[in-house]
Write a protein that holds these residues in place. Structure first.
Motif, PDB file in Angstrom:
ATOM      1  N   PHE A 151      38.098  14.581   8.518  1.00 28.53           N
ATOM      2  CA  PHE A 151      36.833  15.281   8.664  1.00 28.53           C
ATOM      3  C   PHE A 151      37.036  16.763   8.349  1.00 28.53           C
ATOM      4  N   ARG A 152      36.084  17.333   7.669  1.00 26.39           N
ATOM      5  CA  ARG A 152      36.212  18.752   7.315  1.00 26.39           C
ATOM      6  C   ARG A 152      36.206  19.605   8.590  1.00 26.39           C
ATOM      7  N   TRP A 175      35.528  16.582  14.409  1.00 24.46           N
ATOM      8  CA  TRP A 175      34.937  15.244  14.297  1.00 24.46           C
ATOM      9  C   TRP A 175      34.528  14.719  15.671  1.00 24.46           C
ATOM     10  N   VAL A 220      35.951   5.452   3.798  1.00 27.91           N
ATOM     11  CA  VAL A 220      35.786   6.810   3.267  1.00 27.91           C
ATOM     12  C   VAL A 220      35.929   6.719   1.750  1.00 27.91           C
ATOM     13  N   GLY A 264      34.047  11.250  -0.364  1.00 27.27           N
ATOM     14  CA  GLY A 264      34.021  11.665   1.032  1.00 27.27           C
ATOM     15  C   GLY A 264      32.912  11.048   1.849  1.00 27.27           C
ATOM     16  N   SER A 305      26.965  11.235   9.524  1.00 29.87           N
ATOM     17  CA  SER A 305      28.139  12.093   9.390  1.00 29.87           C
ATOM     18  C   SER A 305      28.147  12.842   8.054  1.00 29.87           C
ATOM     19  N   TRP A 347      33.543  13.518   4.357  1.00 25.85           N
ATOM     20  CA  TRP A 347      34.930  13.776   4.730  1.00 25.85           C
ATOM     21  C   TRP A 347      35.712  14.270   3.510  1.00 25.85           C
TER      22      TRP A 347
END
Length: 267
Positions: free
Chosen positions: A176-177, A183, A209, A213, A239, A242
């Motif tokens: 996750f960024r 996250w 994923v 992303g 979400s 990623w």
């Protein structure tokens, strides 16, 4: 008279006039040898009892094998890119053929003489000539030219990897960024557990994923009811993107799982 209790004379005095074949006399007669035998056997048994743990420890140390190699961490090795060798000894393409005469071929049909509009060519006219739909005059004086040899049509050995990888063993795992703490913060801020008193358990959701992303193929593996699985699926669809996984310098698809723990108080 002084009697030696360690000797055997006192036995004769005690059993004088009695039946010496009785067992008591024989037992007392051989009492010293019996005691020595008992002492020897007891010493051997005691020595074995003391030495048994040491012997077992020695045998186990000799026969034991270590399995440290099974716990070595698996590391991915990035292979160098495949080097394409230059193509050598390419045969030059054949020179283009000069333009040849083409004679129109008329299919012979049975018809009345007055209906014939075009005479079919004679055998001498079509000998050593190509047949076509119309007459084309060739160029016999055209020069022969040969193009320089090339590398042929461009080819590509790169095959897109659309398989789904597991996170273990990848060079770069998905993430996750902002990191996993961000996250978990995102999940806490967006997941709303069912308002069911005393509801306890875990909801497990799997997803993929993608190379860009995004999260796809979201599936609820374990559900405890009351809409908890649907809520977990909703949060994952919400979400942000990623950072995708990478293998051999290329982005790949990667499977992932997320667990939601629910523990509501009793009323």
């Amino acid at each position: 008279m002084k009697i030696d209790l360690l000797g055997r004379k006192w036995l004769d005095i005690v059993f004088e006039g009695r039946n010496k074949s009785y067992g008591a006399y024989d037992l007392r007669k051989h009492n010293s040898s019996t005691n020595l035998k008992a002492l020897g056997i007891g010493a051997v048994v005691f020595a074995l009892a003391v030495a048994t743990p040491k012997i077992a420890e020695f045998i186990s140390s000799v026969t034991a094998t270590t399995d440290d190699g099974l716990h070595d961490r698996i590391t991915a090795v990035k292979l160098p890119p495949k080097e394409e060798k230059p193509k050598e000894d390419l045969k030059p393409p054949p020179p283009p053929k000069p333009r040849e005469d083409v004679v129109k071929f008329v299919k012979p049909e049975v018809a009345k003489k007055e209906d014939v509009t075009e005479e079919p060519p004679k055998v001498e006219e079509i000998k050593d000539k190509n047949l076509g739909k119309e007459n084309i005059e060739g160029d016999k004086d055209a020069p022969l030219t040969v193009d320089p040899p090339g590398n042929g049509p461009p080819t590509s050995d790169v095959v897109e990897d659309e398989s789904i990888h597991q996170a273990a063993g990848l060079e770069v795992q998905p993430g996750f960024r902002g990191g996993m703490p961000e996250w978990y913060k995102f999940l806490r801020n967006n997941f709303s557990p069912p308002e069911e008193p005393g509801l306890k358990g875990k909801v497990v959701v799997s997803f993929v994923v993608e190379k860009d992303g995004s999260l796809t193929d979201i599936r609820v593996i374990k559900d405890i009811g009351y809409g908890s699985g649907k809520e977990a699926e909703r949060v994952l669809r919400k979400s942000p993107k990623w950072t995708p996984a990478e293998q051999n310098g290329r982005k790949v698809r990667c499977a992932f799982q997320q667990t939601f723990s629910i523990e509501n108080p009793d009323e």
